[in-house]
Write a protein that holds these residues in place. Structure first.
Motif, PDB file in Angstrom:
ATOM      1  N   ALA A  59       0.817  -1.215   0.000  1.00 36.79           N
ATOM      2  CA  ALA A  59       0.000   0.000   0.000  1.00 36.79           C
ATOM      3  C   ALA A  59       0.851   1.265   0.000  1.00 36.79           C
ATOM      4  N   LEU A  60       2.084   1.155   0.496  1.00 33.77           N
ATOM      5  CA  LEU A  60       2.996   2.310   0.523  1.00 33.77           C
ATOM      6  C   LEU A  60       3.700   2.526  -0.814  1.00 33.77           C
ATOM      7  N   ARG A  61       3.562   1.575  -1.741  1.00 37.04           N
ATOM      8  CA  ARG A  61       4.172   1.652  -3.068  1.00 37.04           C
ATOM      9  C   ARG A  61       5.675   1.982  -2.987  1.00 37.04           C
ATOM     10  N   PRO A  62       6.470   1.097  -2.397  1.00 31.19           N
ATOM     11  CA  PRO A  62       7.901   1.382  -2.254  1.00 31.19           C
ATOM     12  C   PRO A  62       8.633   1.378  -3.592  1.00 31.19           C
ATOM     13  N   GLU A  63       9.687   2.175  -3.677  1.00 26.03           N
ATOM     14  CA  GLU A  63      10.556   2.178  -4.856  1.00 26.03           C
ATOM     15  C   GLU A  63      11.377   0.883  -4.878  1.00 26.03           C
ATOM     16  N   VAL A  64      12.031   0.633  -6.019  1.00 28.62           N
ATOM     17  CA  VAL A  64      12.786  -0.604  -6.172  1.00 28.62           C
ATOM     18  C   VAL A  64      13.882  -0.706  -5.116  1.00 28.62           C
ATOM     19  N   TRP A  65      14.651   0.385  -4.909  1.00 32.53           N
ATOM     20  CA  TRP A  65      15.727   0.315  -3.932  1.00 32.53           C
ATOM     21  C   TRP A  65      15.190   0.128  -2.519  1.00 32.53           C
ATOM     22  N   GLN A  66      13.991   0.659  -2.251  1.00 34.36           N
ATOM     23  CA  GLN A  66      13.371   0.462  -0.950  1.00 34.36           C
ATOM     24  C   GLN A  66      12.934  -0.994  -0.769  1.00 34.36           C
ATOM     25  N   MET A  67      12.497  -1.613  -1.870  1.00 32.59           N
ATOM     26  CA  MET A  67      12.130  -3.026  -1.798  1.00 32.59           C
ATOM     27  C   MET A  67      13.347  -3.875  -1.468  1.00 32.59           C
ATOM     28  N   VAL A  68      14.498  -3.530  -2.028  1.00 35.08           N
ATOM     29  CA  VAL A  68      15.728  -4.269  -1.737  1.00 35.08           C
ATOM     30  C   VAL A  68      16.087  -4.142  -0.256  1.00 35.08           C
ATOM     31  N   VAL A  69      15.952  -2.937   0.285  1.00 39.64           N
ATOM     32  CA  VAL A  69      16.231  -2.732   1.712  1.00 39.64           C
ATOM     33  C   VAL A  69      15.259  -3.548   2.564  1.00 39.64           C
ATOM     34  N   LEU A  70      13.977  -3.539   2.192  1.00 34.63           N
ATOM     35  CA  LEU A  70      12.977  -4.301   2.940  1.00 34.63           C
ATOM     36  C   LEU A  70      13.253  -5.800   2.860  1.00 34.63           C
ATOM     37  N   ILE A  71      13.675  -6.279   1.699  1.00 35.34           N
ATOM     38  CA  ILE A  71      14.017  -7.700   1.547  1.00 35.34           C
ATOM     39  C   ILE A  71      15.155  -8.074   2.485  1.00 35.34           C
ATOM     40  N   ALA A  72      16.186  -7.222   2.544  1.00 32.96           N
ATOM     41  CA  ALA A  72      17.320  -7.493   3.426  1.00 32.96           C
ATOM     42  C   ALA A  72      16.889  -7.462   4.896  1.00 32.96           C
ATOM     43  N   LEU A  73      16.035  -6.521   5.258  1.00 34.78           N
ATOM     44  CA  LEU A  73      15.565  -6.433   6.643  1.00 34.78           C
ATOM     45  C   LEU A  73      14.718  -7.653   7.004  1.00 34.78           C
ATOM     46  N   CYS A  74      13.870  -8.083   6.073  1.00 35.92           N
ATOM     47  CA  CYS A  74      13.075  -9.291   6.327  1.00 35.92           C
ATOM     48  C   CYS A  74      13.968 -10.513   6.490  1.00 35.92           C
ATOM     49  N   GLN A  75      15.000 -10.607   5.645  1.00 37.96           N
ATOM     50  CA  GLN A  75      15.919 -11.732   5.747  1.00 37.96           C
ATOM     51  C   GLN A  75      16.642 -11.719   7.092  1.00 37.96           C
ATOM     52  N   PHE A  76      17.040 -10.532   7.538  1.00 39.92           N
ATOM     53  CA  PHE A  76      17.684 -10.407   8.849  1.00 39.92           C
ATOM     54  C   PHE A  76      16.738 -10.880   9.949  1.00 39.92           C
ATOM     55  N   GLY A  77      15.478 -10.447   9.875  1.00 36.69           N
ATOM     56  CA  GLY A  77      14.502 -10.843  10.882  1.00 36.69           C
ATOM     57  C   GLY A  77      14.223 -12.335  10.867  1.00 36.69           C
ATOM     58  N   VAL A  78      14.153 -12.916   9.681  1.00 37.57           N
ATOM     59  CA  VAL A  78      13.916 -14.358   9.577  1.00 37.57           C
ATOM     60  C   VAL A  78      15.030 -15.129  10.275  1.00 37.57           C
ATOM     61  N   GLU A  79      16.270 -14.785   9.967  1.00 40.17           N
ATOM     62  CA  GLU A  79      17.395 -15.507  10.568  1.00 40.17           C
ATOM     63  C   GLU A  79      17.503 -15.242  12.061  1.00 40.17           C
ATOM     64  N   LEU A  80      17.014 -14.096  12.497  1.00 38.31           N
ATOM     65  CA  LEU A  80      17.033 -13.774  13.921  1.00 38.31           C
ATOM     66  C   LEU A  80      16.036 -14.643  14.692  1.00 38.31           C
ATOM     67  N   LEU A  81      14.944 -15.043  14.027  1.00 42.85           N
ATOM     68  CA  LEU A  81      13.852 -15.726  14.713  1.00 42.85           C
ATOM     69  C   LEU A  81      13.708 -17.198  14.358  1.00 42.85           C
ATOM     70  N   ILE A  82      14.335 -17.650  13.291  1.00 39.53           N
ATOM     71  CA  ILE A  82      14.019 -18.960  12.727  1.00 39.53           C
ATOM     72  C   ILE A  82      14.233 -20.104  13.704  1.00 39.53           C
ATOM     73  N   THR A  83      15.229 -20.008  14.574  1.00 41.13           N
ATOM     74  CA  THR A  83      15.489 -21.076  15.546  1.00 41.13           C
ATOM     75  C   THR A  83      14.793 -20.817  16.875  1.00 41.13           C
ATOM     76  N   ARG A  84      14.167 -19.651  17.023  1.00 40.65           N
ATOM     77  CA  ARG A  84      13.562 -19.277  18.299  1.00 40.65           C
ATOM     78  C   ARG A  84      12.043 -19.320  18.262  1.00 40.65           C
ATOM     79  N   GLN A  85      11.459 -18.885  17.129  1.00 40.44           N
ATOM     80  CA  GLN A  85      10.005 -18.868  16.988  1.00 40.44           C
ATOM     81  C   GLN A  85       9.659 -18.955  15.511  1.00 40.44           C
TER      82      GLN A  85
END
Length: 379
Positions: A292-318
């Motif tokens: 809904a925020l219509r992110p730009e391409v470079w913003q999508m790349v940043v969000l992908i990296a942040l999501c990946q960081f969060g996944v690895e932070l939580l994957i063994t815990r929850q």
């Protein structure tokens, strides 16, 4: 009858019913809200996120988003060898990267053989099932962790479904450079003397040699049967339902079907399957807010990296919370490579995840039910 008109209930029955309700409530609380200790999860999370962010950023800057899918899957190399010492981590990641490179090359070569440029969905199910089985055996014999072939199924089917493949040498170069980057990042902490562990050619040769006991080999082959049955059934069901209702991405069901196959007990595996479904539902809501925020391409790349960081932070815990982030991670990656209507992706992701998880749970539960039936008959 009591004065209220209700049927009398034996005290023992009431206590039993209350106990079942409490047990169910405890199960869902543990599944959705309990979280393990943090440890040093931010270290592997940062490594994996960096190994994904840098290649994607470079491809955005050079205008080569057609290669992003190959960099994305090659960056999965960094997921392996999470808490291993350097000599073991580099060997584990080298094996994982080598297997991923082979899977990506096989997928892109297969896609190029289709005259229409789009692989037939039934052919995709058949070939992806073979890849799921073969990679599960190799991962088991190579002692790769995370176990199983989930990432390789995802990579193969996704790449094979891309209609217009970039030049083969560019695909190979992108994959090799991304894998090499992940290997380098995996050794990055050696710049600090306090973080160094022994690393020399003698140690590397010793670690590279794998000794697999006969009993372990037998278990690998037995467990590999699930990686034939679950993806095949899930893929066939998702393809048939998709053709009837007009949606695609049958490989998402195949990926979801193997999630419950990894675990140390039937309860743990069932929990993972349910967490996958609930996490996907919540993750779709998160993705809807992002889109809904219509992110730009470079913003999508940043969000992908942040999501990946969060996944690895939580994957063994929850696992549930990790899946909440996996959904926007996967679909943002899809939107980055091939901009499509987000609503269609939401629809496909939810239905395919439910189909795949249901099939995976049935494959996990069926042997336990069969063993219990046999034991009851003998008793």
């Amino acid at each position: 009858m009591t004065r209220s008109g209700a049927l009398d209930e034996a005290p023992g029955d009431g206590r039993a019913a209350g106990g079942r309700v409490r047990a169910v409530g405890s199960f869902f609380r543990e599944m959705l809200f309990s979280i393990g200790p943090a440890g040093r999860d931010h270290h592997p999370a940062a490594r994996v996120a960096l190994g994904l962010f840098l290649p994607l950023l470079l491809l955005v800057l050079t205008g080569r988003l057609d290669l992003a899918i190959f960099a994305n899957f090659s960056a999965f190399t960094g997921i392996y060898g999470r808490n291993e010492p350097h000599r073991m981590r580099v060997v584990t990641q080298a094996r994982a990267g080598l297997l991923m490179f082979g899977v990506l090359m096989a997928a892109t070569l297969l896609a190029r053989q289709s005259p229409s440029g789009v692989l037939d969905p039934w052919v995709s199910v058949a070939v992806t099932t073979g890849v799921a089985w073969a990679c599960s055996v190799i991962a088991g014999l190579w002692h790769l962790r995370p176990a199983g072939s989930l990432f390789y199924i995802f990579a193969f089917a996704a790449v094979a479904s891309v209609p217009h493949q970039p030049p083969l040498w560019e695909v190979a170069l992108t994959s090799v450079l991304t894998i090499a980057l992940c290997l380098g990042i995996g050794l990055l902490s050696r710049v600090r003397p306090s973080h160094r562990t022994p690393l020399n050619w003698k140690e590397l040769r010793r670690v590279w040699r794998i000794r697999v006991a006969p009993a372990e080999q037998r278990m690998v082959w037995i467990e590999s049967v699930g990686y034939i049955v679950a993806p095949a059934i899930a893929g066939c069901v998702a393809t048939a339902v998709g053709q009837a209702l007009g949606f695609g991405h049958n490989y998402w069901a195949m990926v979801a079907s193997v999630v419950p196959l990894v675990g140390h007990s039937t309860r743990h595996r069932v929990t993972r399957g349910l967490q996958r479904v609930f996490g996907t539902v919540v993750g779709l809501a998160v993705l809807g807010a992002i889109v809904a925020l219509r992110p730009e391409v470079w913003q999508m790349v940043v969000l992908i990296a942040l999501c990946q960081f969060g996944v690895e932070l939580l994957i063994t815990r929850q696992y549930f919370l990790a899946q909440v982030l996996v959904t926007p991670l996967a679909l943002l990656s899809t939107l980055l490579v091939a901009p499509v209507e987000p609503g269609a992706l939401f629809h496909d992701r939810l239905i395919d995840t439910v189909i795949g998880s249901a099939v995976g749970l049935l494959v996990v539960i069926a042997p336990a039910v069969f063993r219990r039936a046999v034991a009851s008959r003998r008793a």
